[in-house]
Scaffold this active site. Structure first.
Site, PDB file in Angstrom:
ATOM      1  N   SER A 228       0.795  -1.235   0.000  1.00  0.00           N
ATOM      2  CA  SER A 228       0.000   0.000   0.000  1.00  0.00           C
ATOM      3  C   SER A 228       0.822   1.276   0.000  1.00  0.00           C
ATOM      4  O   SER A 228       0.248   2.378  -0.065  1.00  0.00           O
ATOM      5  CB  SER A 228      -0.955   0.006   1.197  1.00  0.00           C
TER       6      SER A 228
ATOM      7  N   LYS B  89       2.994   6.779   5.265  1.00  0.00           N
ATOM      8  CA  LYS B  89       2.129   5.697   4.799  1.00  0.00           C
ATOM      9  C   LYS B  89       2.690   4.336   5.175  1.00  0.00           C
ATOM     10  O   LYS B  89       3.908   4.118   5.171  1.00  0.00           O
ATOM     11  CB  LYS B  89       1.984   5.778   3.272  1.00  0.00           C
TER      12      LYS B  89
ATOM     13  N   LYS C  98      -0.026   3.743  -2.657  1.00  0.00           N
ATOM     14  CA  LYS C  98      -1.071   4.757  -2.553  1.00  0.00           C
ATOM     15  C   LYS C  98      -0.506   6.154  -2.342  1.00  0.00           C
ATOM     16  O   LYS C  98      -1.226   7.142  -2.511  1.00  0.00           O
ATOM     17  CB  LYS C  98      -2.040   4.382  -1.435  1.00  0.00           C
TER      18      LYS C  98
ATOM     19  N   SER D 196      -6.075   3.691   4.168  1.00  0.00           N
ATOM     20  CA  SER D 196      -5.441   2.829   3.172  1.00  0.00           C
ATOM     21  C   SER D 196      -6.478   2.064   2.351  1.00  0.00           C
ATOM     22  O   SER D 196      -6.293   0.885   2.012  1.00  0.00           O
ATOM     23  CB  SER D 196      -4.469   1.836   3.829  1.00  0.00           C
TER      24      SER D 196
END
Length: 372
Positions: free
Chosen positions: A50, A212, A53, A110
């Site tokens: 992720s 993140k 992202k 997320s």
């Protein structure tokens, strides 16, 4: 403009070895200077999960900033977005969601569903959006990155590196600061469901304000984090740790090391006048020289007094001179180690003088040559 930096080992004897970090790949970067302080296998392509992202959010922020879309736009939710598995924002198929909420769903929760919805809205399809992601990666200098989707869902040849992710994090921080506060938010509620940010460092270290997390079985547990203390901001990337706790712990090691032993030194600002050499054959007798961009250095703590700056300028500058033209070189050293070299450029145009003024300068230069 390109410039060369010494590696930390070249410039310092007083700084201890970096900590041992239990991760497949990792890197620590000064966000202001771009200097890498610690790295291991930082150019090795790995699945980012992720962390992907970050690019999805970056492109959305870019589109908002450019005016192509508004964060108030109502984004339709397709069946494809609604059906996404893994981490989700829990948007409903057939509904419309404000882009600003989807951006929070991407960054804080997320959400795979939110990421696909934004990708489809901005590019028509997730495949087309992946092409946009790869083009943007090229623009940011992410040389070892290739995206296949907007979420980080496992896919063949969906890869990036710790160094490339640090470049992306630096762009998120510097290019669109008006959206950066989202990365520090600890939770977000949508559709009656409150979900926490999975970045544990947001609760443990008040200097941490992003960015993140990521996790798949193939990628392991990953984290890109950033923290600011005083004038110094650091970016840490760890990829392929074995648990949620480990990615936070290993990231904290890197950040603590960087803040303890280094500092950011703001050397010169963009447009600062560093020299005013004489100009011949011009309407002006001098030209102002400086740097095209601000120059920050990462140096060992308390070593600023040992920095030395030297400038070399081309002899006998003749008009015409164009703004931005390279006319010399700035070199900054710490002790006997060159840290950085940057071009000295003209900060202004100098037009060619009239006929009689040029004749006079030719005469002066002729006699100077006789006695030099």
């Amino acid at each position: 403009m390109a410039f060369a930096l010494a590696t930390p080992a070249q410039a310092l004897d007083m700084v201890p070895r970096p900590p041992q970090v239990e991760a497949r790949s990792y890197l620590l970067m000064d966000a202001n200077s771009g200097q890498v302080l610690v790295q291991h296998d930082a150019e090795k392509p790995l699945p980012p999960a992720s962390l992907t992202k970050m690019m999805t959010a970056y492109i959305a922020e870019k589109e908002i900033q450019s005016g192509n879309v508004s964060d108030e736009d109502m984004v339709p939710i397709s069946v494809h977005a609604w059906k996404m598995g893994g981490s989700r924002m829990f948007v409903k198929e057939g509904s419309k969601v404000p882009l600003k909420d989807l951006l929070k769903g991407i960054i804080i929760q997320s959400g795979n569903d939110a990421s696909v919805a934004v990708a489809e809205y901005l590019a028509g399809s997730e495949d087309a959006f992946a092409d946009l992601m790869n083009r943007q990666a090229t623009l940011l200098g992410m040389k070892n990155t290739h995206f296949v989707n907007a979420t980080g869902w496992p896919a063949e040849n969906h890869l990036t590196t710790a160094h490339d992710l640090a470049r992306l994090a630096r762009a998120i921080i510097n290019d669109y600061p008006e959206h950066y506060d989202i990365y520090a938010e600890k939770e977000f509620s949508y559709n009656g469901i409150t979900q926490p940010n999975r970045n544990l460092l947001l609760w443990r270290d008040p200097s941490v304000d992003g960015l993140k997390t990521g996790h798949t079985e193939e990628a392991g547990f990953c984290l890109v984090s950033s923290a600011k203390q005083g004038e110094m901001r650091l970016i840490s990337v760890v990829m392929g740790t074995d648990s949620e706790a480990a990615r936070a712990r290993e990231s904290q090691k890197l950040l603590t090391y960087g803040f303890r032993f280094y500092e950011t030194y703001q050397a010169y600002g963009a447009g600062d006048v560093l020299d005013t050499p004489d100009v011949w054959m011009g309407k002006a007798n001098q030209v102002r020289l400086g740097l095209g961009d601000a120059l920050a250095l990462t140096i060992p703590k308390d070593s600023g007094e040992r920095l030395k700056a030297e400038m070399s300028v081309q002899p006998q500058l003749h008009a015409p001179i164009k703004k931005g033209q390279e006319l010399g070189k700035l070199t900054i050293s710490l002790d006997d180690n060159v840290l950085v070299t940057r071009p000295l450029i003209a900060l202004e145009d100098v037009e060619e003088a009239g006929f009689f003024a040029k004749i006079w300068d030719h005469v002066v230069l002729f006699f100077k040559g006789l006695f030099s």
